[in-house]
Motif scaffolding. Structure first.
Motif, mmCIF file in Angstrom:
data_model
loop_
_atom_site.group_PDB
_atom_site.id
_atom_site.type_symbol
_atom_site.label_atom_id
_atom_site.label_comp_id
_atom_site.label_asym_id
_atom_site.label_seq_id
_atom_site.Cartn_x
_atom_site.Cartn_y
_atom_site.Cartn_z
ATOM 1 N N TYR A 2 17.307 4.942 23.628
ATOM 2 C CA TYR A 2 16.753 3.640 23.256
ATOM 3 C C TYR A 2 17.265 3.260 21.869
ATOM 4 O O TYR A 2 17.257 4.054 20.953
ATOM 5 C CB TYR A 2 15.224 3.686 23.245
ATOM 6 N N THR A 3 17.764 2.049 21.741
ATOM 7 C CA THR A 3 18.306 1.558 20.486
ATOM 8 C C THR A 3 17.258 0.783 19.724
ATOM 9 O O THR A 3 16.770 -0.241 20.203
ATOM 10 C CB THR A 3 19.527 0.654 20.746
ATOM 11 N N TRP A 4 16.921 1.258 18.552
ATOM 12 C CA TRP A 4 15.943 0.546 17.726
ATOM 13 C C TRP A 4 16.679 -0.409 16.809
ATOM 14 O O TRP A 4 17.697 -0.075 16.228
ATOM 15 C CB TRP A 4 15.142 1.527 16.862
ATOM 16 N N ARG A 5 16.125 -1.603 16.670
ATOM 17 C CA ARG A 5 16.643 -2.573 15.714
ATOM 18 C C ARG A 5 15.596 -2.779 14.623
ATOM 19 O O ARG A 5 14.418 -2.844 14.887
ATOM 20 C CB ARG A 5 16.944 -3.917 16.396
ATOM 21 N N ARG A 6 16.058 -2.898 13.380
ATOM 22 C CA ARG A 6 15.134 -3.063 12.261
ATOM 23 C C ARG A 6 14.413 -4.391 12.356
ATOM 24 O O ARG A 6 14.983 -5.411 12.702
ATOM 25 C CB ARG A 6 15.896 -2.998 10.938
ATOM 26 N N PHE A 66 12.392 -12.600 27.594
ATOM 27 C CA PHE A 66 11.015 -12.274 27.258
ATOM 28 C C PHE A 66 10.964 -11.529 25.930
ATOM 29 O O PHE A 66 11.947 -10.919 25.495
ATOM 30 C CB PHE A 66 10.372 -11.384 28.331
ATOM 31 N N SER A 67 9.794 -11.541 25.316
ATOM 32 C CA SER A 67 9.502 -10.658 24.193
ATOM 33 C C SER A 67 8.261 -9.852 24.548
ATOM 34 O O SER A 67 7.310 -10.393 25.106
ATOM 35 C CB SER A 67 9.283 -11.449 22.900
ATOM 36 N N ALA A 68 8.303 -8.560 24.251
ATOM 37 C CA ALA A 68 7.158 -7.670 24.471
ATOM 38 C C ALA A 68 6.683 -7.176 23.116
ATOM 39 O O ALA A 68 7.477 -6.665 22.318
ATOM 40 C CB ALA A 68 7.550 -6.499 25.374
ATOM 41 N N ILE A 69 5.385 -7.338 22.835
ATOM 42 C CA ILE A 69 4.830 -6.997 21.521
ATOM 43 C C ILE A 69 4.380 -5.543 21.523
ATOM 44 O O ILE A 69 3.567 -5.136 22.362
ATOM 45 C CB ILE A 69 3.649 -7.918 21.180
ATOM 46 N N PRO A 70 4.901 -4.714 20.601
ATOM 47 C CA PRO A 70 4.522 -3.295 20.565
ATOM 48 C C PRO A 70 3.040 -3.118 20.256
ATOM 49 O O PRO A 70 2.411 -4.001 19.651
ATOM 50 C CB PRO A 70 5.397 -2.731 19.429
ATOM 51 N N PRO A 71 2.476 -1.978 20.639
ATOM 52 C CA PRO A 71 1.044 -1.740 20.404
ATOM 53 C C PRO A 71 0.692 -1.458 18.950
ATOM 54 O O PRO A 71 -0.450 -1.630 18.554
ATOM 55 C CB PRO A 71 0.730 -0.525 21.284
ATOM 56 N N CYS A 72 1.661 -1.020 18.138
ATOM 57 C CA CYS A 72 1.384 -0.691 16.737
ATOM 58 C C CYS A 72 2.318 -1.459 15.813
ATOM 59 O O CYS A 72 3.463 -1.749 16.178
ATOM 60 C CB CYS A 72 1.540 0.809 16.476
ATOM 61 N N SER A 73 1.838 -1.757 14.627
ATOM 62 C CA SER A 73 2.660 -2.468 13.658
ATOM 63 C C SER A 73 3.745 -1.574 13.069
ATOM 64 O O SER A 73 4.773 -2.075 12.606
ATOM 65 C CB SER A 73 1.782 -3.034 12.535
ATOM 66 N N VAL A 102 13.529 -6.649 17.451
ATOM 67 C CA VAL A 102 13.869 -7.647 16.444
ATOM 68 C C VAL A 102 12.605 -8.430 16.104
ATOM 69 O O VAL A 102 11.872 -8.857 17.002
ATOM 70 C CB VAL A 102 14.965 -8.609 16.957
ATOM 71 N N GLU A 103 12.371 -8.620 14.806
ATOM 72 C CA GLU A 103 11.200 -9.370 14.360
ATOM 73 C C GLU A 103 9.902 -8.824 14.981
ATOM 74 O O GLU A 103 9.046 -9.565 15.472
ATOM 75 C CB GLU A 103 11.355 -10.859 14.679
ATOM 76 N N SER A 104 9.785 -7.486 14.999
ATOM 77 C CA SER A 104 8.560 -6.805 15.443
ATOM 78 C C SER A 104 8.231 -7.065 16.902
ATOM 79 O O SER A 104 7.057 -7.078 17.295
ATOM 80 C CB SER A 104 7.363 -7.221 14.565
ATOM 81 N N ARG A 105 9.231 -7.264 17.741
ATOM 82 C CA ARG A 105 9.009 -7.389 19.188
ATOM 83 C C ARG A 105 10.275 -6.931 19.910
ATOM 84 O O ARG A 105 11.371 -6.984 19.368
ATOM 85 C CB ARG A 105 8.659 -8.822 19.585
ATOM 86 N N TRP A 106 10.074 -6.435 21.127
ATOM 87 C CA TRP A 106 11.210 -6.058 21.956
ATOM 88 C C TRP A 106 11.702 -7.287 22.706
ATOM 89 O O TRP A 106 10.908 -8.015 23.323
ATOM 90 C CB TRP A 106 10.823 -4.970 22.955
ATOM 91 N N LEU A 107 13.011 -7.488 22.686
ATOM 92 C CA LEU A 107 13.618 -8.608 23.392
ATOM 93 C C LEU A 107 14.189 -8.116 24.708
ATOM 94 O O LEU A 107 14.940 -7.135 24.745
ATOM 95 C CB LEU A 107 14.710 -9.236 22.532
ATOM 96 N N LEU A 108 13.808 -8.773 25.793
ATOM 97 C CA LEU A 108 14.195 -8.356 27.135
ATOM 98 C C LEU A 108 14.858 -9.517 27.854
ATOM 99 O O LEU A 108 14.457 -10.668 27.681
ATOM 100 C CB LEU A 108 12.967 -7.910 27.944
ATOM 101 N N GLU A 109 15.852 -9.214 28.657
ATOM 102 C CA GLU A 109 16.458 -10.222 29.509
ATOM 103 C C GLU A 109 16.446 -9.705 30.942
ATOM 104 O O GLU A 109 16.993 -8.633 31.239
ATOM 105 C CB GLU A 109 17.879 -10.550 29.069
ATOM 106 N N LEU A 110 15.808 -10.469 31.839
ATOM 107 C CA LEU A 110 15.619 -10.064 33.229
ATOM 108 C C LEU A 110 16.084 -11.179 34.146
ATOM 109 O O LEU A 110 16.087 -12.359 33.773
ATOM 110 C CB LEU A 110 14.139 -9.777 33.505
ATOM 111 N N PRO A 111 16.466 -10.830 35.364
ATOM 112 C CA PRO A 111 16.788 -11.878 36.339
ATOM 113 C C PRO A 111 15.547 -12.684 36.688
ATOM 114 O O PRO A 111 14.430 -12.158 36.702
ATOM 115 C CB PRO A 111 17.309 -11.102 37.542
ATOM 116 N N ALA A 112 15.739 -13.972 36.965
ATOM 117 C CA ALA A 112 14.609 -14.858 37.276
ATOM 118 C C ALA A 112 14.181 -14.665 38.720
ATOM 119 O O ALA A 112 14.419 -15.515 39.589
ATOM 120 C CB ALA A 112 14.985 -16.309 37.000
#
Length: 501
Positions: A2-6, A66-73, A102-112
């Motif tokens: 898993y690649t973490w981005r600051r 989509f953006s997914a918000i992590p459970p912890c800051s 990015v910006e405290s959320r995971w960015l996801l791209e999924l098929p519609a």
């Protein structure tokens, strides 16, 4: 891997993980008007298919972001790592690009497709999943002055592909049509150079008016009463981000947030309630409930019991009611003083289980000797508790000895049964403060191998005996007990909540 981005990366950098999407956007701009018409017809048909038959979308090569918000800051927390692993495992068959933080959320791209949306509904650990409706830089000058907030709102709402947003909304099992919309706005700390300092309120208002004009949604002041929420972020690099939450974790409070009137930390409250094990129909009492954090957590996770809270401070009870209302849980409360004989307005042997955190003579001072105080309240606790009941008490390392002495200060009943500390668990509340969780039950003579159990792990947790890191382990166990994400707006759920009120 898993690649973490600051988190300090700007939203503009988010384009780099999604080159295919950007190329698709460029190609769509080259479509003829006839092709665009066909594209819109196919989008509408896909949306209709979702709403009526629940089958897959029929939009070819369409993508959702989509953006997914992590459970912890804290991006490096173990809970966030587990949430990232859950994302990769659950969405493995649908991810079109590697997720980026990015910006405290995971960015996801999924098929519609309906299948991709269904997999999002299987997630547990993110606090919410949102459709990224827009990431863009406004034309020069827009947003630099609050007087052009209406132009900025018009530009932002016109730049959104609302058909794609609606398709993702319905695919995540949200109700349709919508009537009320709430707009929230957050600005990054250093965004003043691009956006006017006083633009937040007028921009929120103008966005709400634009949405009413576009879709007929009535602006809603109260967030909890809205059918849909538009979340706006003004970024440091001058970008504006629009997100629409479609899935939320309704029990995630305390993992990355808290109650409006916080008291005891919710992780400790969850551990106490889990040790109490409330069952359907049981009467559970916190005789010194304070702001009700313990009762709120228990009622949120084990809603089938009947909860009662007592406290001698009316302001504390008022704060507890705010917390209960915030979680939409019902708790019966009484103004009462457990330090007096028959000070609790409850009949003898009328309570199945008791959980509480008696004062440690630190934040809340105790008049007189602390040991005498503990013996007085324990006598009242035993009066209202049924013989087969259970108590879970929270003490500090400094006060646990006095509290244990008070528990043991009783007389055997006719069968010889006496109160025993059947479990004792030390854990780290802070770096300086050690908490002690005591589980107390009435035991017959043949069950009294020792009236005070040795310090060790509780029966429901992992076998680790480590003191440090116990709260973090409890937090992960709590998170793993979370239900799957729920639609942001379900008309059935809204009707249930209205009925309960």
């Amino acid at each position: 891997m898993y690649t973490w981005r600051r988190g300090s990366r700007s939203w503009q950098l988010m384009a780099s993980p999604f080159p295919a999407h950007r190329r698709g956007a460029c190609n769509r701009r080259r479509l003829s008007s006839r092709c665009r018409f066909c594209h819109l017809v196919m989008l509408a048909a896909g949306l209709l298919v979702i709403g009526i038959a629940g089958t897959a979308l029929t939009v070819p090569d369409a993508r959702w972001r989509f953006s997914a918000i992590p459970p912890c800051s804290n991006p490096k927390s173990k809970l966030n790592t587990e949430a990232a692993e859950e994302l990769l495992e659950t969405l493995a068959d649908h991810l079109l690009e590697q997720p980026a933080l990015v910006e405290s959320r995971w960015l996801l791209e999924l098929p519609a497709t309906k299948g991709a949306a269904s997999q999002l509904c299987e997630l547990r650990l993110p606090t919410s999943v949102r459709v990224v409706a827009l990431i863009g830089t406004p034309p020069m000058g827009l947003g630099s002055n609050s007087s052009n907030a209406s132009e900025l709102a018009a530009w932002a709402t016109a730049a959104v592909d609302w058909q794609q947003v609606f398709a993702a909304w319905v695919a995540a099992n949200n109700s349709w049509p919508l009537q009320k919309c709430h707009v929230t706005l957050r600005r990054r700390k250093h965004s003043e150079g691009r956006f006017a300092e006083d633009i937040s309120l007028p921009l929120r208002r103008e966005l709400a008016l634009c949405l009413e004009k576009l879709h007929g949604w009535v602006p809603e002041v109260h967030r909890s009463a809205a059918d849909l929420e538009l979340q706006v972020i003004l970024c440091n690099d001058g970008n504006i981000v629009l997100e629409v939450p479609i899935l939320v974790q309704r029990r995630a409070l305390g993992l990355a947030g808290g109650l409006p009137r916080p008291g005891m930390k919710q992780v400790e409250a969850w551990a106490i309630a889990k040790s109490l094990e409330p069952l359907r129909g049981e009467v559970v009492l916190d005789p010194m409930c304070g702001k009700g954090t313990l009762l709120a957590e228990a009622a949120n996770w084990w809603p089938d019991a009947h909860y009662v809270g007592c406290d001698s401070d009316w302001s504390q009870l008022e704060a507890s009611q705010e917390n209960f209302a915030y979680l939409s849980v019902h708790v019966e409360t009484h103004l009462a003083n457990a330090t007096y004989p028959r000070g609790l307005p409850l009949a003898d042997a009328s309570v199945d289980k008791i959980m509480t955190a008696p004062p440690w003579d630190r934040q809340f001072a105790v008049e007189g000797d602390l040991g005498v105080f503990y013996r007085r309240i324990l006598e009242e606790f035993r009066r209202v508790l049924r013989p087969n009941g259970r108590m879970v008490l929270l003490a500090s390392r400094d006060t646990s000895g006095l509290l244990i002495d008070a528990v043991l200060h009783d007389e055997a009943d006719t069968a010889g049964a006496r109160w025993c500390v059947v479990a004792r668990r030390c854990f780290d509340i802070t770096d300086e403060t050690i908490g002690v969780l005591l589980v107390v039950e009435l035991r017959l003579p043949e069950e009294q191998s020792a009236r005070v159990a040795k310090v060790g792990p509780l029966w429901w947790e992992d076998a680790s005996k480590s003191l440090r890191g116990t709260r973090a382990a409890w937090s992960r166990l709590r998170a793993k007990s979370l239900p799957t994400l729920q639609p942001f707006f379900s008309r059935d759920l809204a009707a249930c909540c209205q009925t309960s009120k």
